[in-house]
Design an enzyme around this catalytic site. Sequence first.
Site, PDB file in Angstrom:
ATOM      1  N   CYS A 184       3.422   8.338   1.483  1.00 47.41           N
ATOM      2  CA  CYS A 184       3.783   7.380   2.519  1.00 47.41           C
ATOM      3  C   CYS A 184       4.024   6.053   1.825  1.00 47.41           C
ATOM      4  CB  CYS A 184       2.636   7.283   3.528  1.00 47.41           C
ATOM      5  SG  CYS A 184       2.863   5.990   4.748  1.00 47.41           S
TER       6      CYS A 184
ATOM      7  N   CYS B 120      -4.734   1.632   8.347  1.00 47.76           N
ATOM      8  CA  CYS B 120      -3.406   1.243   7.869  1.00 47.76           C
ATOM      9  C   CYS B 120      -3.359  -0.255   7.561  1.00 47.76           C
ATOM     10  CB  CYS B 120      -2.347   1.506   8.949  1.00 47.76           C
ATOM     11  SG  CYS B 120      -2.554   3.022   9.847  1.00 47.76           S
TER      12      CYS B 120
ATOM     13  N   CYS C 220       5.157  -7.689   7.337  1.00 51.57           N
ATOM     14  CA  CYS C 220       6.056  -7.203   8.386  1.00 51.57           C
ATOM     15  C   CYS C 220       6.158  -8.294   9.436  1.00 51.57           C
ATOM     16  CB  CYS C 220       5.471  -5.927   9.005  1.00 51.57           C
ATOM     17  SG  CYS C 220       6.518  -5.173  10.273  1.00 51.57           S
TER      18      CYS C 220
ATOM     19  N   CYS D 291      -1.604  -3.544  14.629  1.00 48.79           N
ATOM     20  CA  CYS D 291      -1.278  -3.180  13.247  1.00 48.79           C
ATOM     21  C   CYS D 291      -1.688  -4.277  12.269  1.00 48.79           C
ATOM     22  CB  CYS D 291       0.220  -2.915  13.144  1.00 48.79           C
ATOM     23  SG  CYS D 291       0.750  -2.529  11.482  1.00 48.79           S
TER      24      CYS D 291
ATOM     25  N   GLU E 189       0.827  -1.210   0.000  1.00 47.08           N
ATOM     26  CA  GLU E 189       0.000   0.000   0.000  1.00 47.08           C
ATOM     27  C   GLU E 189       0.858   1.256   0.000  1.00 47.08           C
ATOM     28  OE1 GLU E 189      -3.109   0.324   2.954  1.00 47.08           O
ATOM     29  OE2 GLU E 189      -3.366  -1.844   2.868  1.00 47.08           O
TER      30      GLU E 189
ATOM     31  N   CYS F 296       3.424  -5.880  15.907  1.00 45.65           N
ATOM     32  CA  CYS F 296       2.686  -4.932  16.762  1.00 45.65           C
ATOM     33  C   CYS F 296       1.207  -5.335  16.782  1.00 45.65           C
ATOM     34  CB  CYS F 296       2.837  -3.501  16.240  1.00 45.65           C
ATOM     35  SG  CYS F 296       4.537  -2.935  16.228  1.00 45.65           S
TER      36      CYS F 296
HETATM   37  N1  SAH Z   1       7.467  -0.212  11.165  1.00 46.74           N
HETATM   38  C1  SAH Z   1       7.561   1.205  11.248  1.00 46.74           C
HETATM   39  C2  SAH Z   1       6.835   1.945  10.146  1.00 46.74           C
HETATM   40  C3  SAH Z   1       5.489   1.463   9.693  1.00 46.74           C
HETATM   41  S1  SAH Z   1       4.106   1.661  10.763  1.00 46.74           S
HETATM   42  C4  SAH Z   1       7.125   1.685  12.616  1.00 46.74           C
HETATM   43  O1  SAH Z   1       6.702   0.867  13.425  1.00 46.74           O
HETATM   44  O2  SAH Z   1       7.258   2.868  12.901  1.00 46.74           O
HETATM   45  C5  SAH Z   1       3.787   3.393  10.784  1.00 46.74           C
HETATM   46  C6  SAH Z   1       3.104   3.880  12.043  1.00 46.74           C
HETATM   47  O3  SAH Z   1       1.699   3.519  12.032  1.00 46.74           O
HETATM   48  C7  SAH Z   1       3.681   3.304  13.311  1.00 46.74           C
HETATM   49  O4  SAH Z   1       3.789   4.292  14.296  1.00 46.74           O
HETATM   50  C8  SAH Z   1       2.649   2.274  13.672  1.00 46.74           C
HETATM   51  O5  SAH Z   1       2.730   1.901  15.008  1.00 46.74           O
HETATM   52  C9  SAH Z   1       1.363   2.983  13.297  1.00 46.74           C
HETATM   53  N2  SAH Z   1       0.187   2.128  13.181  1.00 46.74           N
HETATM   54  C10 SAH Z   1       0.110   0.842  12.795  1.00 46.74           C
HETATM   55  N3  SAH Z   1      -1.150   0.382  12.846  1.00 46.74           N
HETATM   56  C11 SAH Z   1      -1.906   1.409  13.272  1.00 46.74           C
HETATM   57  C12 SAH Z   1      -3.293   1.568  13.528  1.00 46.74           C
HETATM   58  N4  SAH Z   1      -4.142   0.562  13.364  1.00 46.74           N
HETATM   59  N5  SAH Z   1      -3.718   2.772  13.949  1.00 46.74           N
HETATM   60  C13 SAH Z   1      -2.859   3.800  14.118  1.00 46.74           C
HETATM   61  N6  SAH Z   1      -1.552   3.716  13.886  1.00 46.74           N
HETATM   62  C14 SAH Z   1      -1.059   2.529  13.478  1.00 46.74           C
END
Ligand code: SAH
Length: 340
Positions: free
Chosen positions: A104, A332, A111, A118, A91, A115
């Site tokens: 972005c 996301c 990944c 995510c 994406e 997390c």
């Molecule tokens: N792996 C990297 C970059 C990709 S994620 C990182 O962790 O920073 C980009 C950002 O989006 C990160 O801060 C991540 O924690 C956040 N993110 C992921 N899923 C999300 C969600 N469902 N709602 C809000 N932010 C989210």
Amino acid sequence: MKQNMKDMNKEELETFFKNMGEPIFRAKQVFSWMYRGAFSFEEMTNLPKHLREKLDCDAQIKYLDIRKKQVSEKDGTRKYLFGLLDGNAIETVYMQYKHGNSICISSQAGCRMGCRFCASTANGLQRNLTAGEMVDQILMVEKDTASKISNVVVMGTGEPFDNYENLCRFIELIHDKDGLNIGLRNITVSTCGIIPKIKEFSMDFPQVNLAVSLHAADEHARNQLMPINQRYPMEELLQACRDYAKKTGRRITFEYTLVAGVNDTPKHAQQLRSKLSGILCHVNLIPLNTVSENNWRGTKRALAGQFAEILGQKGIPVTIRRELGSDISAACGQLRLNQK
Ligand code: SAH
């Protein structure tokens, strides 16, 4: 196997043409065509026809096709689902701001950081993206929007520091004056906190902006949300961030996703405030985008405001992420997850 030309820098392209028995100025011609948005050798009209045909057999310069596109009627934000040549999907998001157009991009297909909130991590890591595949996200979007991108954030699917070499190559390519000529200060890389790479990055690219996904104010809470915290605990991460700021003189952005009832109370805000005191930083609060895989909800705007106020009281600069494209708000990673 066809050579991926957008993975190559100018020197490597020169070697490529030298090995073909072609004059090396062809490298500069091809490089310049690619970054002016050519997606086929056919278009490179200052190259002899026989050479264009030969390149077509030996090399490739187009790695993505648009599988899906959503355009916000409110603010012009666009979300793309791109198919890769091997069938994987990634994406990319395009946003328009007063100061310019921003993109972005994804750094990996999937990944492996895990997390909990995510969507991008739901099916694990498929593979790293090549530098050319990262570059192509920009070129495809520039073509589709007929506009120039001035700001790049590496904050889409994937952990950029888990694909470090290709990330560095990508940054060099888009920064190249004959490439996209994007200033290093207009590039931001976001990491979940891979400490050794933060140090390396501060030496390799001290001018590129660094964003760190914190999301919690104590070890226990961060362990719950982000498994990477077991490998690189928050206290060590914060120390690495202090060192980074000292070494580069640059302000780090901390991303803090607000999850209702989990990490968004005034107590959490106070805790965060004391953890960050003394670090040259800025906090970006992101109300969680709900993903269907769990029951967590984003914090309401008013509560997010209170959280911000508590941080602001001690002079920590803080913003709440402005919602762009709310009418197309597949959270996301959701486009990719829901494709079939
Ligand atoms: N792996 C990297 C970059 C990709 S994620 C990182 O962790 O920073 C980009 C950002 O989006 C990160 O801060 C991540 O924690 C956040 N993110 C992921 N899923 C999300 C969600 N469902 N709602 C809000 N932010 C989210």
